[in-house]
Write an enzyme that holds these catalytic residues in place. Structure first.
Site, short mmCIF file in Angstrom:
data_model
loop_
_atom_site.label_atom_id
_atom_site.label_comp_id
_atom_site.label_asym_id
_atom_site.label_seq_id
_atom_site.Cartn_x
_atom_site.Cartn_y
_atom_site.Cartn_z
N LYS A 1 -15.76 -1.81 3.74
CA LYS A 1 -15.15 -2.19 2.45
C LYS A 1 -16.25 -2.84 1.62
O LYS A 1 -16.67 -3.97 1.95
CB LYS A 1 -14.05 -3.21 2.68
CG LYS A 1 -12.85 -2.73 3.50
CD LYS A 1 -12.07 -3.95 3.98
CE LYS A 1 -10.64 -3.64 4.36
NZ LYS A 1 -9.99 -4.84 4.96
N GLU B 1 0.82 -1.22 0.00
CA GLU B 1 0.00 0.00 0.00
C GLU B 1 0.85 1.26 0.00
O GLU B 1 0.35 2.35 0.28
CB GLU B 1 -0.96 0.00 1.20
CG GLU B 1 -1.93 -1.16 1.13
CD GLU B 1 -3.02 -1.10 2.19
OE1 GLU B 1 -3.19 -0.05 2.83
OE2 GLU B 1 -3.71 -2.11 2.36
#
Ligand code: 2PG
Ligand code: MG
Length: 428
Positions: free
Chosen positions: A336, A205
């Site tokens: 999410k 990330e």
């Protein structure tokens, strides 16, 4: 009807880890289009929606040809002719068509990309940016960002066990100021890492590769970076995603880096010590997803002072959020869309959390694309917090930059969520 779904087209594209993923275009009778792309997690909860992947030897078994054919076949047959403005109806039809508890028949990837594409088409039909369409005239805040400085766990070959070492610029007075503060911390952290050894790149990330001898060393270096950037006054705080399910096995928490293992009691004591020693404001998945007693006792101990976020623990499920509320576990939820499968169910989880004064954090996955839908969801739903990964790499920066554009367009009407986004009781 102009907002009827006329055409659905799916294709394979590639995500930020270079893995196949599903992209869907939805066209309405009026001619307007919307696009959705499925992200992909690496540290996944056992109760998440599962992606439909082809298996076999090619592309690590991760190809999505079957998911594409589900979309062109039964999903298109079910949705064509439906009104794109009726998102709950569309999502309900997808869930019914799938018919499994974990979306394994149609594939969570096929479902979420379709659900997102329909939502974007609906906003386009109204000629509105998605966040404005979702806000429907209600006031919104620009989110408090949670930004990763060091990546670990499943995103860094388990070089350290803790997954995300993030910062929360709670003392910022605007979203753009928040990013400036984080940028200073990121640069400072890089300098500290380079002092120790040559920098060896970034994790999935975009956070620095976690070149540490112990998990706690990362906390020490992060604290030093915050102080070195001039934010030792509490204006930048630490947020950890422990992602403990990844190393909770047979009732024990096993830290591979230190070669130590802890039962729940000892593990909670170790966390207690870290919380006392470092400026930590938020902890995600401090215990494994099956350790319900551990989560309740951790929340009891720290819930008045810390944000305690359920990710693998709650898997964006309204039912699990409500059960956790009843059990006194967690005071915030990570949201999410691909963890549950549709936009509507994601929104239901947010509403369940908000109803009890919880924090709500819209989140990216470790596998992302240039798609910025989560920035729109965070603002349009007024979630208050957004977690996207680090402060490098365009699949991450695209999301932060999208919020800067909203801030610019809103001008003096822009409101930054700051501390008001935290769980009730921590907002002062
Ligand atoms: C998480 C996410 C993002 P993944 O655990 O919160 O950091 O990781 O997408 O791999 O589940
Ligand atoms: Mg997590």
């Amino acid at each position: 009807m102009k907002s009827q779904i006329k055409l659905i087209r799916a294709r394979r594209i590639w995500d930020s880890r270079g893995r196949p993923t599903v992209e869907v275009d939805v066209q309405l009778e009026s001619g307007v289009c919307g696009r959705g792309v499925a992200p992909a997690g690496a540290s996944r909860g056992e109760n998440e929606a599962v992606d439909l992947r082809d298996g076999g030897a090619d592309f690590g078994g991760l190809d999505v040809r079957q998911a594409l054919s589900r979309i062109h076949g039964e999903i298109a047959r079910t949705l064509i002719g439906r009104d794109a403005m009726d998102q709950p109806g569309v999502d309900e039809a997808l869930v019914a068509l799938d018919g499994t508890p974990n979306r394994s028949r149609l594939g969570g990837n096929a479902m979420v990309a379709t659900s997102m594409a329909v939502l974007r088409a609906a906003a386009a039909a109204q000629d509105l940016p998605l966040w404005r369409y979702l806000a429907a005239g209600k006031p919104v805040r620009l989110p408090l960002p949670e930004i990763q400085i060091f990546g670990g766990g499943a995103h860094a070959g388990r070089r350290v066990d803790i997954q995300d070492f993030l910062v929360m610029p709670v003392g910022a007075d605007s979203f753009s100021h928040a990013l400036e503060m984080v940028s200073r911390v990121y640069i400072r952290a890089g300098a500290l890492m380079a002092e120790k050894a040559p920098l060896t790149g970034v994790a999935d990330e975009g956070g620095y590769w976690p070149n540490f001898d112990t998990n706690e060393e990362a906390l020490g270096v992060l604290t030093k970076a915050i102080e070195g950037a001039g934010y030792g006054d509490g204006s930048v705080m630490i947020s950890l995603d422990i992602a403990a399910s990844e190393f909770h096995r047979y009732g024990l928490y096993r830290l591979g880096l230190e070669k130590t293992s802890y039962d729940t009691g000892d593990w909670l004591e170790l966390l207690d010590r870290w919380i006392g020693a470092y400026p930590i404001l938020s902890i995600e998945d401090p215990v494994g997803e099956r350790d319900h007693e551990g989560m309740a006792s951790f929340t009891q101990r720290h819930g008045a002072r810390l944000q305690i976020v359920g990710d693998d623990y709650l898997v964006t499920s309204a039912a699990r959020v409500k059960a956790a509320q009843a059990a006194g576990a967690c005071n915030a939820v990570l949201l999410k869309p691909n963890q549950v499968g549709t936009i509507t169910e994601t929104y239901e989880a947010l509403q369940a959390a908000r109803a009890k004064g919880w924090g709500t954090v819209v989140s990216a996955r470790s596998g992302e694309t240039e798609d910025t839908i989560i920035s729109d969801l965070a603002v349009g739903w007024d979630a208050g917090q957004l977690k996207v990964g680090s402060f490098t790499r365009s699949e991450r920066m695209a999301k932060w930059n999208e919020i800067l554009r909203m801030e610019d367009v809103l001008g003096d009407k822009a409101v930054f969520a700051g501390r008001s986004a935290l769980p009730e009781g921590l907002r002062g």
